[in-house]
Design an enzyme around this catalytic site. Structure first.
Site, short mmCIF file in Angstrom:
data_model
loop_
_atom_site.label_atom_id
_atom_site.label_comp_id
_atom_site.label_asym_id
_atom_site.label_seq_id
_atom_site.Cartn_x
_atom_site.Cartn_y
_atom_site.Cartn_z
N LYS A 79 0.88 -1.29 -0.15
CA LYS A 79 0.07 0.11 -0.07
C LYS A 79 0.98 1.32 -0.01
O LYS A 79 2.03 1.25 0.74
CB LYS A 79 -0.77 -0.08 1.18
CG LYS A 79 -1.83 1.23 1.19
CD LYS A 79 -2.71 0.96 2.45
CE LYS A 79 -3.77 2.20 2.65
NZ LYS A 79 -4.34 1.90 4.14
N SER A 149 -9.16 1.92 3.35
CA SER A 149 -8.52 2.79 2.25
C SER A 149 -7.47 1.77 1.68
O SER A 149 -6.75 2.39 0.60
CB SER A 149 -7.80 3.77 3.21
OG SER A 149 -6.88 3.22 3.87
N SER A 173 -9.93 -0.51 7.20
CA SER A 173 -9.23 -0.19 5.80
C SER A 173 -8.74 -1.41 5.27
O SER A 173 -8.24 -1.22 4.02
CB SER A 173 -8.28 0.71 5.96
OG SER A 173 -8.77 2.17 5.97
#
Length: 463
Positions: A79, A149, A173
């Site tokens: 990420k 996210s 997330s």
């Protein structure tokens, strides 16, 4: 079957058996990224040349001294909050444009030591402050949100564009996009996986964990990344999970919530999750009805902690370059400036009470089973959801509502696919346990996964 279709566990076995080379595997995954990325938008950066060079090194090492472990030669993604030396870490934000990491995060360092091959960085909702990841499309229906996210990580794994990926979880997330894209997501116990070199959203709620195709895959990644790090003040040196046995579930007590987790949940999600819970009973578990303590305070505590901590982290750049933030994130950061110290301290006290109450709840059960999110992937641009009781709720509030308790209390939480709605969109079930019982949730998830067909299935990539 092409190499990109293999789960981490399958690919690792093939590499160790010399039936598949890391170069062949990496080339297959990179070709898959090239084929689907235009429709998905999962990646910020694809470092193809560096990945192939790492795969060549891994192949040479495995041919010589043998594999370092199950992740050696396996292509993965990080990420875009997680530093990797020499690679941009932009947090999917103009605020961080041009930022290049000078050193590895601890997670990247450990994965590198395990021999994993870094493909690149995946999109996040800007600075992880959102539950949709607007740059990325859902892997099952491109007109729907990916979840956030860690949306880019979930979509990359679901589409075969990474054998596994790392994400972060502050209020769901990892678990929200994993559930919406039909993959496995693990939020470990707070502090179990270090956050050194990871851009923070809310330091007392942030967790780092894997998104994978199967529960067994998640266990392998956790084993490689867990462990104390003195550079992370929240890192723990407590017991680390070292075994993830399968078998049946005899003697295990599974808590089924009477409140909160099945409130304002679409019928298809409730039906699929309750069916999965009944499957756990068929596998030997005892089902126990439980009351979720302090349920009415969950969202207030989550926001009361997250909002001021996020604003404090961004204080300098928010004042220097406010126009570089996306509007939705800037509004939240500015709202944090209105939170008083008294409100923040009250949220901290409430969190302590909630942790104690959850510990007492777990005195009677081994695992809590519940929906991960109350509905499947929303349409892109959809802002609210109307519930049968007449309640109107923001989509982001809906997605965070069932995930936030595990962040507040720090307990391990695993989501895994348990069905699909009428539109074919994935549905996830969430398993939670006491802190440091990560092996327990992985065991239960793995036993369930082995009892059903289709585990590790790639998304169909709707046109």
């Amino acid at each position: 079957m092409q190499p990109f279709e293999l789960s981490l566990t399958e690919a690792s076995r093939a590499v160790r058996a010399r039936e598949l080379s890391p170069v062949e595997l990496t080339e297959s995954v990179l070709a898959r990224i090239a084929a689907v990325e235009g429709r998905l938008g999962a990646y910020v950066t694809v470092a193809a040349d560096a990945a192939l060079a790492a795969a060549v090194r891994a192949e040479r090492e495995i041919s010589g001294s043998g594999p370092r472990g199950p992740l050696h030669g396996i292509p993965m993604a990080l990420k875009d909050l997680i530093d990797a030396e020499g690679m941009p870490t932009t947090a999917s934000s103009h605020v961080r444009a041009g930022h290049v990491a000078e050193r590895d995060s601890r997670v990247a360092e450990r994965l590198g030591a395990a021999g994993a091959v870094l493909l690149g960085k995946t999109h996040t909702h800007e600075f992880a402050y959102g539950l949709t990841t607007p740059q990325t499309n859902n892997a099952w229906d491109h007109s729907r949100v990916a979840g956030g996210s860690s949306g880019g990580s979930a979509v990359a794994v679901a589409a075969g564009g990474a054998t596994f990926a790392m994400g972060t979880d502050t209020g769901g997330s990892i678990r929200v996009p994993a559930a919406l894209n039909g993959v496995v997501g693990l939020k470990p116990t707070y502090g179990l996986v270090p956050r050194t070199g990871v851009t923070s959203l809310s330091w007392s709620l942030d967790h780092v964990g894997p998104l994978t195709r199967t529960v067994e895959d998640a266990a392998l990644v956790l084993s490689a990344t867990a462990g104390h790090d003195p550079r992370d003040p929240a890192s723990v040196s407590g017991p680390m999970p070292d075994r993830f046995p399968g078998g049946d579930l005899r003697g295990l007590k599974v808590g089924v919530p009477r409140n909160h987790y099945f409130d304002r949940v679409v019928p298809e999600v409730e039906e699929s999750v309750r069916d999965a819970i009944e499957r756990l009973a068929e596998l030997g578990a005892e089902l126990v009805d439980v009351e979720i303590p302090m349920a009415r305070y969950i969202q207030a505590v989550q926001w009361g902690l997250m909002v001021p901590e996020a604003t404090a982290y961004h204080e300098r750049s928010l004042r220097a370059t406010p126009d570089l933030y996306a509007a939705d994130v800037r509004i939240l950061l500015e709202a944090g400036e209105l939170t008083s110290a008294g409100d923040y301290l009250r949220a901290q006290r409430a969190r302590t009470m909630m942790r104690d109450a959850w510990a007492r709840m777990f005195d009677g059960i081994d695992v809590l089973a519940a929906p991960t999110v109350p509905m499947t992937a929303a349409e892109a641009g959809q802002e609210t959801v109307e519930w049968a009781d007449g309640t109107t709720e923001a989509v982001s509030d809906s997605y965070v509502r069932l995930c936030a308790p595990a962040n507040i209390t720090g307990v391990p939480a695993l989501t895994l696919p348990v069905g699909h709605d009428r539109a074919g969109l994935p549905i996830g079930m969430q398993l939670m346990a006491r802190p440091f019982r990560d092996a327990t949730v992985l065991r239960v998830g793995r036993v369930y996964e082995e009892s059903v067909a289709g585990a590790g299935r790639l998304a169909p990539l709707a046109a």
